[in-house]
Design a protein around this motif. Structure first.
Motif, PDB file in Angstrom:
ATOM      1  N   UNK A 119       0.831  -1.190  -0.068  1.00 37.47           N
ATOM      2  CA  UNK A 119      -0.042   0.173   0.035  1.00 37.47           C
ATOM      3  C   UNK A 119       0.724   1.238  -0.057  1.00 37.47           C
ATOM      4  N   UNK A 120       0.417   2.198  -0.502  1.00 37.10           N
ATOM      5  CA  UNK A 120       0.793   3.641  -0.233  1.00 37.10           C
ATOM      6  C   UNK A 120       0.357   4.115   1.057  1.00 37.10           C
ATOM      7  N   UNK A 121       0.944   4.497   1.856  1.00 38.38           N
ATOM      8  CA  UNK A 121       0.623   4.684   3.380  1.00 38.38           C
ATOM      9  C   UNK A 121       1.590   6.040   3.965  1.00 38.38           C
ATOM     10  N   UNK A 122       1.053   6.770   4.843  1.00 44.40           N
ATOM     11  CA  UNK A 122       2.051   7.548   5.464  1.00 44.40           C
ATOM     12  C   UNK A 122       1.725   7.554   6.898  1.00 44.40           C
ATOM     13  N   UNK A 231       0.105  -1.717  -9.552  1.00 44.02           N
ATOM     14  CA  UNK A 231       1.497  -0.838  -9.299  1.00 44.02           C
ATOM     15  C   UNK A 231       1.258  -0.855  -7.791  1.00 44.02           C
ATOM     16  N   UNK A 232       0.373  -0.320  -7.015  1.00 45.30           N
ATOM     17  CA  UNK A 232       0.287  -0.376  -5.436  1.00 45.30           C
ATOM     18  C   UNK A 232      -1.360   0.205  -5.133  1.00 45.30           C
ATOM     19  N   UNK A 233      -1.554  -0.259  -3.927  1.00 38.24           N
ATOM     20  CA  UNK A 233      -3.092   0.103  -3.500  1.00 38.24           C
ATOM     21  C   UNK A 233      -3.181   1.233  -2.852  1.00 38.24           C
ATOM     22  N   UNK A 234      -3.601   2.494  -3.598  1.00 39.98           N
ATOM     23  CA  UNK A 234      -3.802   3.697  -2.833  1.00 39.98           C
ATOM     24  C   UNK A 234      -4.725   3.714  -1.662  1.00 39.98           C
ATOM     25  N   UNK A 235      -4.186   3.389  -0.272  1.00 40.91           N
ATOM     26  CA  UNK A 235      -4.705   3.306   1.002  1.00 40.91           C
ATOM     27  C   UNK A 235      -4.762   4.462   1.711  1.00 40.91           C
ATOM     28  N   UNK A 236      -3.874   5.535   1.117  1.00 38.97           N
ATOM     29  CA  UNK A 236      -3.479   6.578   1.787  1.00 38.97           C
ATOM     30  C   UNK A 236      -4.793   7.749   2.021  1.00 38.97           C
ATOM     31  N   UNK A 237      -4.655   8.552   3.102  1.00 42.23           N
ATOM     32  CA  UNK A 237      -5.556   9.539   3.240  1.00 42.23           C
ATOM     33  C   UNK A 237      -4.487  11.067   3.395  1.00 42.23           C
ATOM     34  N   UNK A 238      -4.394  11.752   2.404  1.00 42.91           N
ATOM     35  CA  UNK A 238      -3.301  12.730   2.540  1.00 42.91           C
ATOM     36  C   UNK A 238      -3.843  13.881   1.924  1.00 42.91           C
TER      37      UNK A 238
END
Length: 289
Positions: A119-122, A231-238
Motif C-alpha cells: 500500500x501507499x501509506x503515510x 502498481x500499488x494500492x492507494x490506501x493513503x488519506x493525505x
C-alpha cells in the motif's frame, strides 16, 4: 518528528517505536494482524510494559472477524473491541495510532502485512508531549467506554466524530490529495469543486458511485488520476497544502461525523519534501480518469 512513507520505509520504524516503550504502549487499529507488530507487543508485555489494544472487530461490515481475534489472543495480549459508540451498522472504530510514554504514531496504515508491502501509506511519529498526552487520554476514554468531551486536543490533532469542518478547511488550501475513497460528504465535495486544478489520486478499484462523483469533480476542473492496483494500492488519506494532513479519515459523512478516526496536521521542509516526492512518483504511474 518523523514522516514514514510506505511501502518504501518498511515496518522497521513502527517496530522500533514499540521496542522503545518502557512503561506503556497503547494501540488502536481498525485491523491488527501483522505478526511482527504482535510479536513486538508480546515482548513488551513480557517485560511488564502495560500493553493494550483496541480494534474494530468488524472490518468491512462483517459481524466479527474471528481470525483476527484469535491472532491477538494467541499472542496473549490485552485487548478490547470498539466502544459501543462505534459498534453499530455502518459505523466503525477506523483509527490507526499507537502511543507510549516516549512517542506517538498516527497514520493511514493498519497493522496489517499489506500496509508495509503493497500500500501507499503515510505514518507520522512524534515525541511531542501534547500529542502523547492527548492520545493516551483518548485511548483510555475509549478503553473504558467513557466520553471524550473533557479531553483537550491539540489543534494539530484531527479527531472524528467531528472532523468535517477541519478537513474542508484543509481542502480549501490543498494542492494535491491522495485518498482511498471519494466518499459522499456534501461539504467535502463542495469544497473540492471550489478548488480547481487540485491533483487527486485514488485507487483504480473505486466504486461506481465514487466514479460518478469523480466525473463531476473532473468537470469542475480537478485533475484526477487512478492508481493501478498492480502498481500499488492507494490506501493513503493525505492532503498537501501549506501544511500536510494524514490520518484515517475518508471523505465520507460517516467517517467524518460518526466513526472514531485520528489524524494529524504538520509541516516542516523535510517532511513536505518527502511527501511531495512520494506523490510525484504516484502521479507518474497513475492513469487519467
Amino acid at each position: 518528528m518523523k514522516i514514514i512513507v510506505e511501502p518504501d520505509d518498511g515496518i522497521g520504524p513502527v517496530i522500533d517505536m514499540i521496542r522503545k516503550a518502557r512503561k506503556f504502549i497503547y494501540a488502536n487499529f481498525y485491523l491488527i494482524d501483522n505478526d511482527q507488530i504482535l510479536s513486538a507487543l508480546k515482548e513488551k508485555k513480557r517485560k511488564k510494559v502495560d500493553v493494550r489494544i483496541i480494534y474494530d472487530g468488524r472490518p468491512y461490515g462483517e459481524a466479527n472477524v474471528s481470525q483476527e481475534s484469535d491472532a491477538i489472543k494467541n499472542y496473549g495480549l490485552n485487548y478490547k473491541m470498539a466502544p459501543r459508540q462505534f459498534d453499530s451498522p455502518g459505523v466503525f472504530d477506523h483509527a490507526k495510532y499507537m502511543v507510549s510514554e516516549k512517542a506517538a504514531m498516527i497514520g493511514t496504515a493498519n497493522a496489517s502485512d499489506a500496509s508495509f508491502s503493497k500500500n501507499r501509506e503515510y505514518i507520522y511519529i512524534s515525541k511531542d508531549r501534547r500529542i502523547r498526552r492527548a492520545l493516551r487520554a483518548l485511548f483510555l476514554a475509549d478503553w473504558n467506554d467513557a466520553g471524550t468531551k473533557r479531553i483537550r486536543m491539540p489543534r494539530d490533532l484531527v479527531i472524528s466524530p467531528g472532523s468535517e469542518r477541519i478537513i474542508c478547511a484543509l481542502i480549501k488550501r490543498a494542492k494535491f490529495i491522495e485518498t482511498e475513497e471519494m466518499g459522499d460528504d456534501p461539504a467535502v465535495l463542495d469544497a473540492l469543486k471550489k478548488r480547481k486544478r487540485i491533483k487527486m489520486i485514488l485507487p483504480s478499484s473505486i466504486s461506481s458511485e465514487d466514479r460518478q462523483r469523480l466525473m463531476e469533480l473532473k468537470r469542475a476542473g480537478l485533475r484526477i488520476r487512478l492508481m493501478p492496483v498492480n502498481e500499488r494500492y492507494m490506501h493513503a488519506k493525505m492532503i498537501y497544502g501549506d501544511r500536510i494532513f494524514i490520518g484515517s479519515e475518508n471523505f465520507s459523512s460517516t467517517s467524518l461525523n460518526k466513526n472514531r478516526e485520528v489524524g494529524i496536521i504538520f509541516d516542516g521542509f523535510l517532511s513536505k519534501r518527502k511527501v511531495k516526492r512520494a506523490f510525484s512518483k504516484d502521479w507518474k504511474i497513475s492513469i487519467k480518469l
